[in-house]
Design an enzyme around this catalytic site. Structure first.
Site, PDB file in Angstrom:
ATOM      1  N   SER B  10       0.853  -1.183   0.000  1.00 17.26           N
ATOM      2  CA  SER B  10       0.000   0.000   0.000  1.00 17.26           C
ATOM      3  C   SER B  10       0.893   1.239   0.000  1.00 17.26           C
ATOM      4  O   SER B  10       1.717   1.404  -0.892  1.00 17.26           O
ATOM      5  CB  SER B  10      -0.946  -0.050   1.207  1.00 17.26           C
ATOM      6  OG  SER B  10      -1.860   1.013   1.170  1.00 17.26           O
ATOM      7  N   HIS B  37      -2.497  -0.966  -3.470  1.00 19.29           N
ATOM      8  CA  HIS B  37      -3.636  -0.059  -3.273  1.00 19.29           C
ATOM      9  C   HIS B  37      -3.475   1.171  -4.162  1.00 19.29           C
ATOM     10  O   HIS B  37      -2.394   1.745  -4.242  1.00 19.29           O
ATOM     11  CB  HIS B  37      -3.714   0.399  -1.807  1.00 19.29           C
ATOM     12  CG  HIS B  37      -4.155  -0.688  -0.881  1.00 19.29           C
ATOM     13  ND1 HIS B  37      -4.089  -0.573   0.476  1.00 19.29           N
ATOM     14  CD2 HIS B  37      -4.680  -1.919  -1.120  1.00 19.29           C
ATOM     15  CE1 HIS B  37      -4.552  -1.683   1.045  1.00 19.29           C
ATOM     16  NE2 HIS B  37      -4.904  -2.513   0.089  1.00 19.29           N
ATOM     17  N   ASP B 129      -4.710  -4.507   5.568  1.00 24.43           N
ATOM     18  CA  ASP B 129      -5.069  -5.391   4.468  1.00 24.43           C
ATOM     19  C   ASP B 129      -3.903  -6.345   4.201  1.00 24.43           C
ATOM     20  O   ASP B 129      -2.746  -5.967   4.317  1.00 24.43           O
ATOM     21  CB  ASP B 129      -5.373  -4.541   3.222  1.00 24.43           C
ATOM     22  CG  ASP B 129      -5.960  -5.375   2.093  1.00 24.43           C
ATOM     23  OD1 ASP B 129      -6.472  -6.478   2.359  1.00 24.43           O
ATOM     24  OD2 ASP B 129      -5.915  -4.908   0.936  1.00 24.43           O
TER      25      ASP B 129
END
Lengths: 281, 185
Positions: B10, B37, B129
């Site tokens: 991310s 992401h 995540d």
């Protein structure tokens, strides 16, 4: 005779269970998920297993076989296409530029929004055609496999919280008015104008099992076939191809293509990035 | 081995993924799938950026792309990326932990399709995540790697992955590619 096979691993058991679930649903209810793309099907099934408070896919199979309401809930999970109005604004911008001029030459237009889910895309097309001055001679057929979803689409009701995103999409898509002209607020929801739905026919139709029902000048089937495996994709591509008029336009989702549709030679590319194709053979 | 490498990142991930990809050889005998992401909208040159100094071919995944070794498949913006045994699928299902693409979604599909032939890598990020997905790869018998949190641009994601499972390796960024070459060879 002794069976010398080793015990099945968890994910092998799961594969058996998924096949049984798809077969059971098909036998009992006629919905055919047997050729759905496995990873997404599996994910959605497990979400339903958890939501039903169950522990296995076999448990879910038992419940849906004995309880049609549970089947309806599973169907909602399996058929819902999360969408947004004017999702991928570039698609609608290019549609205005490259498709609308061709559509102006027709006295009457039939558009099929295949896999319309809750109708966000259908409303978007209706608005686009209205602004292009074409809506009055258009009939939009909006279909989905799930009757309940079709009814929701028919209601033209959406959460007010989404309007900021949709307005931004609408502007980026080249919308020429104020987006808020198209709806009225009603508490936490908004209701889109009845006039937008005047020429929309909502109907239940299953791409996996049903046949074509007309010939169309435009078919939009975006982010629907991504849930199907290759074989089913080919079948549906044939259905769409045969449902298009000569020079009819096919619109797909941003990460889909006609490369493996079996009908590559039947189309020319109108816009590669926005996945717009025209039937030429 | 006919396996797969899955990478999740991310915040700070573009740089971190580039470092890993740059150090991998074109002959890597497995495909790579990546969930970084990113925002939904707008055209993106992320695959070009990531592929620029790598021997691997980096592509933004299209639905039903066939997985080939030596290629890296990047989850497209606004879609989840999932893998089956030989190909990828995309989905517009709802955001998972505010993310689409979601690393958990990708890694769970990798664990399911590849089991002990899967390798999962969690890099920098300010999110949790990927922690569950990495644990799934671990449970399925795959190899799990987490970037050393103190050297990550954002350590939340590596920390979360460490808390959820016991990865096989916690590695500095520049140690990851050589290790991948070793386990995939």
């Amino acid at each position: 005779m002794a069976d010398e096979r080793r015990p099945l691993r968890r994910r092998d058991v799961e594969a058996v269970e998924l096949d049984l679930l798809a077969a059971g649903i098909h036998e009992a209810y006629g919905f055919d998920f047997r050729q759905y793309s496995r990873p997404s099907f599996r994910r959605r099934v497990w979400r339903r297993v958890d939501a039903e408070g169950l522990h296995s896919i076999t448990g879910l199979l038992e419940r849906v076989l004995h309880d049609p309401a549970a089947m309806q809930r599973l169907l909602a999970e399996l058929s819902v296409n999360v969408s947004a109005m004017f999702r991928d604004p570039g698609f609608f911008r290019v549609f205005r530029e490259k498709v609308v001029p061709q559509l102006r030459t027709y006295p009457f237009l039939r558009v099929w929004n295949a896999g319309c889910a809750t109708g966000e895309e259908t409303i978007s097309v209706a608005i686009l055609l209205k602004e292009a001055g074409l809506y009055d001679r258009t009939r939009i057929y909006a279909t989905d496999m799930n009757e309940a979803t079709v009814n929701q689409a028919r209601s033209r009701s959406y959460p007010i919280a989404k309007m900021r995103e949709y307005t931004a999409n609408y502007i980026a898509a080249g919308g020429t008015r104020s987006f808020s002209e198209y709806y009225v607020a009603d508490g936490e929801r908004v209701l889109f104008q009845p006039s937008l739905a005047e020429n929309i026919v909502f109907a239940q139709h299953n791409l996996a099992t049903d046949r074509s029902f007309n010939e169309f000048h435009v078919i939009m089937c975006r982010n629907v076939m991504i849930y199907f495996n290759r074989d089913l994709q080919e079948r549906v591509h044939t259905l769409l191809y045969e449902s298009l008029t000569h020079f009819g336009v096919l619109g797909l989702g941003a990460r889909e293509s006609i490369d493996f549709s079996g009908h590559l030679a039947g189309y020319e590319t109108l816009d590669d990035a926005e996945r717009l194709y025209r039937k030429v053979a | 081995m006919s396996g797969i490498v899955a990478i999740g990142a991310s915040w700070g991930g573009v740089h971190a993924i580039s470092v890993v990809l740059r150090a991998l050889p074109a002959e890597l005998p497995v495909p790579i799938v990546i969930a970084q992401h990113r925002s939904d909208d707008g055209p993106s040159r992320l695959s070009e950026t990531l592929g620029r100094r790598s021997a691997l071919v980096v592509v933004e995944a299209s639905d039903k792309d066939v997985l080939e070794s030596g290629r890296a498949y990047l989850a497209p913006p606004g879609y989840h990326l999932l893998v089956d045994r030989a190909s990828v699928s995309v989905s517009t299902d709802d955001y998972v932990r505010f993310s689409r693409p979601s690393i958990d979604v990708l890694f769970e599909s990798v664990a399911d399709a590849y089991g002990e032939d899967a390798v999962g890598v969690i890099l920098t990020g300010a999110s949790d995540d990927g922690a569950q997905g990495l644990a799934r790869i671990h449970e399925a018998g795959g190899v799990t790697i987490v970037q050393e949190p103190t050297s990550a641009e954002r350590r939340t994601m590596p920390d979360a992955a460490l808390a959820t499972g016991r990865p096989h390796r916690v590695l500095e960024l520049d140690e990851i590619a050589p290790f991948l070459v070793k386990v995939c060879g």
